[in-house]
Design a protein around this motif. Structure first.
Motif, PDB file in Angstrom:
ATOM      1  N   ILE A 170       0.845  -1.196   0.000  1.00 21.08           N
ATOM      2  CA  ILE A 170       0.000   0.000   0.000  1.00 21.08           C
ATOM      3  C   ILE A 170       0.882   1.248   0.000  1.00 21.08           C
ATOM      4  O   ILE A 170       1.979   1.226   0.576  1.00 21.08           O
TER       5      ILE A 170
ATOM      6  N   ILE B 190       0.373   5.293   0.957  1.00 17.77           N
ATOM      7  CA  ILE B 190      -0.588   6.200   1.598  1.00 17.77           C
ATOM      8  C   ILE B 190      -0.013   7.607   1.608  1.00 17.77           C
ATOM      9  O   ILE B 190       1.163   7.811   1.934  1.00 17.77           O
TER      10      ILE B 190
ATOM     11  N   ILE C  94       1.399   9.789  -5.078  1.00 16.39           N
ATOM     12  CA  ILE C  94       0.176   8.968  -5.109  1.00 16.39           C
ATOM     13  C   ILE C  94      -0.239   8.718  -6.561  1.00 16.39           C
ATOM     14  O   ILE C  94      -0.626   7.601  -6.930  1.00 16.39           O
TER      15      ILE C  94
ATOM     16  N   ARG D 248      -0.570   5.087  -8.400  1.00 13.19           N
ATOM     17  CA  ARG D 248      -1.758   4.635  -9.160  1.00 13.19           C
ATOM     18  C   ARG D 248      -1.346   4.228 -10.568  1.00 13.19           C
ATOM     19  O   ARG D 248      -1.804   3.208 -11.083  1.00 13.19           O
TER      20      ARG D 248
ATOM     21  N   ASN E 111      -1.917  -0.293  -4.808  1.00 14.97           N
ATOM     22  CA  ASN E 111      -2.954   0.129  -3.880  1.00 14.97           C
ATOM     23  C   ASN E 111      -2.532   1.474  -3.283  1.00 14.97           C
ATOM     24  O   ASN E 111      -1.606   1.523  -2.484  1.00 14.97           O
TER      25      ASN E 111
ATOM     26  N   GLN F 152      -3.740   5.061  -1.442  1.00 18.50           N
ATOM     27  CA  GLN F 152      -4.850   5.677  -0.710  1.00 18.50           C
ATOM     28  C   GLN F 152      -4.448   7.031  -0.147  1.00 18.50           C
ATOM     29  O   GLN F 152      -3.330   7.199   0.337  1.00 18.50           O
TER      30      GLN F 152
ATOM     31  N   ILE G  18      -5.270   9.524   2.803  1.00 19.50           N
ATOM     32  CA  ILE G  18      -5.919   9.584   4.126  1.00 19.50           C
ATOM     33  C   ILE G  18      -5.595  10.954   4.726  1.00 19.50           C
ATOM     34  O   ILE G  18      -4.552  11.140   5.357  1.00 19.50           O
TER      35      ILE G  18
ATOM     36  N   GLU H 221      -6.526   5.724  11.608  1.00 20.82           N
ATOM     37  CA  GLU H 221      -7.040   5.344  10.286  1.00 20.82           C
ATOM     38  C   GLU H 221      -5.910   4.796   9.402  1.00 20.82           C
ATOM     39  O   GLU H 221      -6.093   3.831   8.655  1.00 20.82           O
TER      40      GLU H 221
ATOM     41  N   ALA I 127      -5.482   0.992   7.799  1.00 23.89           N
ATOM     42  CA  ALA I 127      -5.221   0.728   6.369  1.00 23.89           C
ATOM     43  C   ALA I 127      -3.973  -0.150   6.213  1.00 23.89           C
ATOM     44  O   ALA I 127      -3.959  -1.083   5.395  1.00 23.89           O
TER      45      ALA I 127
END
Ligand code: GRF
Length: 200
Positions: A33, A35, A44, A48, A53, A55, A57, A70, A74
């Motif tokens: 992941i 983040i 980010i 992508r 993955n 995300q 936040i 949070e 994740a």
């Protein structure tokens, strides 16, 4: 295979260096992941583009503990083993550090303990340092402070500007970070007080 969680806030060139080291087979790990706390971070978008993955936040108007909770959720749902801070411009709460005790790494653009904090390259120039560099370290509760895994040094050149020095340090960061992560995921690091012992 160890699963990495990357936290970033901006450009993401260190994240890309890690991703490239994995693709090239120099680092046996996978990125579970990525983040960011900021929606517009180029890192980010790059994650992508690579089909990872990714995300966002955002901190919003909540306490650091709530925001971190949070992020921890994740990371846990992505089954992350090792957290790599790569230009993540927020302090971690003590509960985050406890949740991933000795499993959070950071890269900093100076030879720590010199020049912690923001604008490390500018600090080095203004101090008149002759040698600069970067440090990969385990994260503890103090800023840019935990046990050092590895460092790479380079000369400060006459006529260096903050930009030219930062660019040369960044080249070294892109070598150092994947190397340090490889040492950790291969189980070759052992923390003894402030010292990280590396097994050959
Ligand atoms: C790097 O200089 C890193 O050492 C510092 O933040 C910067 C992040 O750059 N912690 P990038 O987003 O990885 O390009």
């Amino acid at each position: 295979m160890q699963r990495l969680g990357i936290l970033l806030s901006g450009r993401g060139s260190n994240f890309l260096a890690i991703a490239d080291a994995i693709s090239a087979g120099r680092l046996r790990a996978e990125i579970a992941i990525v983040i960011s706390n900021l929606a517009g971070s180029p890192g980010i978008a790059a994650a992508r583009d690579r089909g990872l993955n990714a995300q966002v936040i955002p901190a919003r108007a909540r306490s650091r503990e709530e925001h971190d909770a949070e992020i921890i959720a994740a990371l846990q749902s992505a089954k992350v083993d090792l957290v790599c801070l790569a230009g993540y411009l927020r302090l971690l709460s003590p509960s985050f550090i406890r949740a991933y005790s000795q499993r959070i790494l950071n890269i900093h653009p100076s030879l720590l303990p010199a020049f912690p904090g923001l604008h490390a390259q500018k600090q080095a120039l203004e101090y008149g340092a002759k040698i600069a560099g970067c440090t990969v370290h385990f994260v503890d509760e103090k800023l840019d402070h935990g046990p050092i895994i590895l460092q790479r040094a380079l000369p400060v050149l006459p006529g260096d500007t903050e930009e030219s020095l930062a660019a040369r340090i960044l080249e070294q960061e892109h070598i150092a970070y994947p190397e340090a992560i490889a040492l950790v995921v291969e189980g070759r690091t052992r923390i003894e007080g402030r010292t990280v012992r590396i097994t050959p």
